[in-house]
Motif scaffolding. Structure first.
Motif, PDB file in Angstrom:
ATOM      1  N   THR A 112      36.935  41.897  38.981  1.00 47.80           N
ATOM      2  CA  THR A 112      38.375  41.651  39.033  1.00 47.80           C
ATOM      3  C   THR A 112      38.982  42.153  40.331  1.00 47.80           C
ATOM      4  N   ASP A 113      38.545  43.320  40.794  1.00 45.94           N
ATOM      5  CA  ASP A 113      39.098  43.862  42.033  1.00 45.94           C
ATOM      6  C   ASP A 113      38.774  42.952  43.215  1.00 45.94           C
ATOM      7  N   LYS A 114      37.541  42.445  43.281  1.00 42.61           N
ATOM      8  CA  LYS A 114      37.176  41.524  44.358  1.00 42.61           C
ATOM      9  C   LYS A 114      37.998  40.235  44.276  1.00 42.61           C
ATOM     10  N   ALA A 115      38.189  39.747  43.057  1.00 43.35           N
ATOM     11  CA  ALA A 115      38.911  38.487  42.880  1.00 43.35           C
ATOM     12  C   ALA A 115      40.381  38.632  43.275  1.00 43.35           C
ATOM     13  N   LEU A 116      41.018  39.699  42.840  1.00 43.49           N
ATOM     14  CA  LEU A 116      42.412  39.921  43.205  1.00 43.49           C
ATOM     15  C   LEU A 116      42.564  40.050  44.720  1.00 43.49           C
ATOM     16  N   LEU A 117      41.681  40.809  45.328  1.00 41.84           N
ATOM     17  CA  LEU A 117      41.753  40.993  46.767  1.00 41.84           C
ATOM     18  C   LEU A 117      41.489  39.672  47.496  1.00 41.84           C
ATOM     19  N   GLY A 118      40.525  38.895  46.980  1.00 41.74           N
ATOM     20  CA  GLY A 118      40.263  37.590  47.571  1.00 41.74           C
ATOM     21  C   GLY A 118      41.467  36.669  47.490  1.00 41.74           C
ATOM     22  N   GLY A 119      42.162  36.694  46.354  1.00 42.95           N
ATOM     23  CA  GLY A 119      43.385  35.910  46.227  1.00 42.95           C
ATOM     24  C   GLY A 119      44.432  36.342  47.238  1.00 42.95           C
ATOM     25  N   LEU A 120      44.559  37.643  47.447  1.00 40.07           N
ATOM     26  CA  LEU A 120      45.502  38.155  48.443  1.00 40.07           C
ATOM     27  C   LEU A 120      45.125  37.715  49.852  1.00 40.07           C
ATOM     28  N   LEU A 121      43.852  37.438  50.066  1.00 35.31           N
ATOM     29  CA  LEU A 121      43.394  36.909  51.350  1.00 35.31           C
ATOM     30  C   LEU A 121      43.613  35.411  51.462  1.00 35.31           C
ATOM     31  N   GLY A 122      44.098  34.789  50.369  1.00 32.20           N
ATOM     32  CA  GLY A 122      44.371  33.362  50.382  1.00 32.20           C
ATOM     33  C   GLY A 122      43.258  32.502  49.840  1.00 32.20           C
ATOM     34  N   PHE A 123      42.233  33.113  49.216  1.00 29.12           N
ATOM     35  CA  PHE A 123      41.087  32.360  48.727  1.00 29.12           C
ATOM     36  C   PHE A 123      41.385  31.765  47.349  1.00 29.12           C
ATOM     37  N   ASP A 124      40.874  30.557  47.105  1.00 32.90           N
ATOM     38  CA  ASP A 124      40.976  29.937  45.789  1.00 32.90           C
ATOM     39  C   ASP A 124      39.957  30.551  44.838  1.00 32.90           C
ATOM     40  N   GLN A 125      40.093  30.238  43.552  1.00 33.24           N
ATOM     41  CA  GLN A 125      39.239  30.846  42.533  1.00 33.24           C
ATOM     42  C   GLN A 125      37.787  30.372  42.615  1.00 33.24           C
ATOM     43  N   ASP A 126      37.521  29.271  43.358  1.00 38.55           N
ATOM     44  CA  ASP A 126      36.151  28.792  43.497  1.00 38.55           C
ATOM     45  C   ASP A 126      35.602  29.015  44.905  1.00 38.55           C
ATOM     46  N   ASP A 127      36.260  29.880  45.672  1.00 34.68           N
ATOM     47  CA  ASP A 127      35.842  30.151  47.053  1.00 34.68           C
ATOM     48  C   ASP A 127      34.713  31.189  47.049  1.00 34.68           C
ATOM     49  N   GLU A 128      33.594  30.853  47.660  1.00 30.52           N
ATOM     50  CA  GLU A 128      32.451  31.762  47.661  1.00 30.52           C
ATOM     51  C   GLU A 128      32.738  33.067  48.401  1.00 30.52           C
ATOM     52  N   ARG A 129      33.768  33.083  49.236  1.00 33.18           N
ATOM     53  CA  ARG A 129      34.114  34.303  49.970  1.00 33.18           C
ATOM     54  C   ARG A 129      34.678  35.389  49.060  1.00 33.18           C
ATOM     55  N   LEU A 130      35.013  35.051  47.820  1.00 31.56           N
ATOM     56  CA  LEU A 130      35.528  36.060  46.894  1.00 31.56           C
ATOM     57  C   LEU A 130      34.556  37.231  46.748  1.00 31.56           C
ATOM     58  N   ARG A 131      33.277  36.944  46.742  1.00 29.02           N
ATOM     59  CA  ARG A 131      32.289  38.002  46.541  1.00 29.02           C
ATOM     60  C   ARG A 131      32.257  38.995  47.708  1.00 29.02           C
ATOM     61  N   ASP A 132      32.782  38.589  48.868  1.00 32.09           N
ATOM     62  CA  ASP A 132      32.773  39.442  50.056  1.00 32.09           C
ATOM     63  C   ASP A 132      34.181  39.889  50.442  1.00 32.09           C
ATOM     64  N   SER A 133      35.098  39.877  49.483  1.00 30.24           N
ATOM     65  CA  SER A 133      36.503  40.104  49.830  1.00 30.24           C
ATOM     66  C   SER A 133      36.763  41.498  50.394  1.00 30.24           C
ATOM     67  N   PHE A 134      36.036  42.523  49.928  1.00 32.12           N
ATOM     68  CA  PHE A 134      36.243  43.857  50.485  1.00 32.12           C
ATOM     69  C   PHE A 134      35.937  43.876  51.982  1.00 32.12           C
ATOM     70  N   GLU A 135      34.808  43.294  52.344  1.00 30.16           N
ATOM     71  CA  GLU A 135      34.402  43.278  53.752  1.00 30.16           C
ATOM     72  C   GLU A 135      35.354  42.434  54.594  1.00 30.16           C
ATOM     73  N   ILE A 136      35.784  41.289  54.051  1.00 27.51           N
ATOM     74  CA  ILE A 136      36.681  40.410  54.796  1.00 27.51           C
ATOM     75  C   ILE A 136      38.052  41.060  54.970  1.00 27.51           C
ATOM     76  N   ALA A 137      38.521  41.758  53.933  1.00 33.32           N
ATOM     77  CA  ALA A 137      39.802  42.462  54.047  1.00 33.32           C
ATOM     78  C   ALA A 137      39.750  43.501  55.159  1.00 33.32           C
ATOM     79  N   LYS A 138      38.644  44.215  55.252  1.00 33.35           N
ATOM     80  CA  LYS A 138      38.481  45.217  56.308  1.00 33.35           C
ATOM     81  C   LYS A 138      38.493  44.555  57.682  1.00 33.35           C
ATOM     82  N   GLU A 139      37.782  43.435  57.807  1.00 35.43           N
ATOM     83  CA  GLU A 139      37.747  42.722  59.087  1.00 35.43           C
ATOM     84  C   GLU A 139      39.126  42.233  59.499  1.00 35.43           C
ATOM     85  N   ARG A 140      39.923  41.817  58.540  1.00 39.07           N
ATOM     86  CA  ARG A 140      41.250  41.267  58.842  1.00 39.07           C
ATOM     87  C   ARG A 140      42.326  42.345  58.951  1.00 39.07           C
TER      88      ARG A 140
END
Length: 220
Positions: free
Chosen positions: A60-88
């Protein structure tokens, strides 16, 4: 035998093991992202009840953060949202509350966009990837974003509903559902319109130009 982690694809419309804990959570995060202007700089996320107790195991934490990054619910980047949030450079913190909530899968998110705009919302993931937004900037609301959705925050006065619906009609946009929420008479109000057709930024600008009372207009 190939093994799968909790964020492997299990269906055509989502990433993750649970429509409530991942797909719905991603949608909540994306609504908050849109409300903040489309790009989030900072976020405080509070999880309640089932979200708080089992959410981390379900992603859930990854999914919420991925949504905040603008990712849709079927976006494979959801699994890497912590790392992507740090990069951004997205600053975030999670709080796991022991308080009760109106629904066991509830999140409260306060976000600040890169434009400096701050918004707070509470929403519940109600199953099947569906959500119900139950609070917006302290105002009690109820909407689902199952259709293209326009959200207008404004100072309550006569004529705003009529002018908004007239603009939509002149642009061949059919209203599927409309609800108006108010803090009290002639105070802050929120109009939520779900439409059959997508609404363009141009139409939103037309509405904004006609209504100086608008504090915010958001298309989801």
């Amino acid at each position: 035998m190939k093994t799968f982690n909790v964020f492997d694809i299990i269906g055509p419309d989502m990433i993750g093991p649970s429509s409530s804990h991942t797909a719905g959570a991603a949608r909540i995060g994306k609504v908050a992202c849109r409300m903040a202007g489309g790009e989030v700089a900072r976020a405080h996320i509070t999880l309640y009840e089932s979200f708080a107790t089992t959410g981390r195991g379900h992603g859930t934490d990854k999914a919420l953060l991925g949504g905040l990054l603008g990712f849709d619910q079927d976006d494979e980047r959801l699994r890497d949202s912590f790392e992507i949030a740090k990069e951004r450079g997205l600053e975030y913190e999670f709080e796991f509350s022991e308080d009760e909530a109106p629904h066991p899968n509830t999140a409260r998110i306060t976000v600040t966009g890169t434009n400096g705009q701050t918004v707070s919302l509470a929403a519940a993931s109600v199953g099947g990837g569906n959500i119900n937004v139950i609070e917006l900037d302290g105002m009690e609301v109820s909407f689902h974003c199952n259709y293209p959705t326009i959200i207008l925050m404004y100072d309550d006065k006569p004529g705003i509903v009529q002018m908004t619906s007239t603009v939509l009609a002149k642009n061949d946009i059919n209203i599927a559902f409309m609800r108006v929420f108010r803090q009290s008479k002639r105070m802050g109000a929120c109009m939520v319109i779900e439409t059959d057709e997508p609404v363009s930024d141009k139409i939103a600008d037309l509405i904004q130009g006609l209504l100086p009372e608008l504090r915010r207009i958001v298309i989801i």
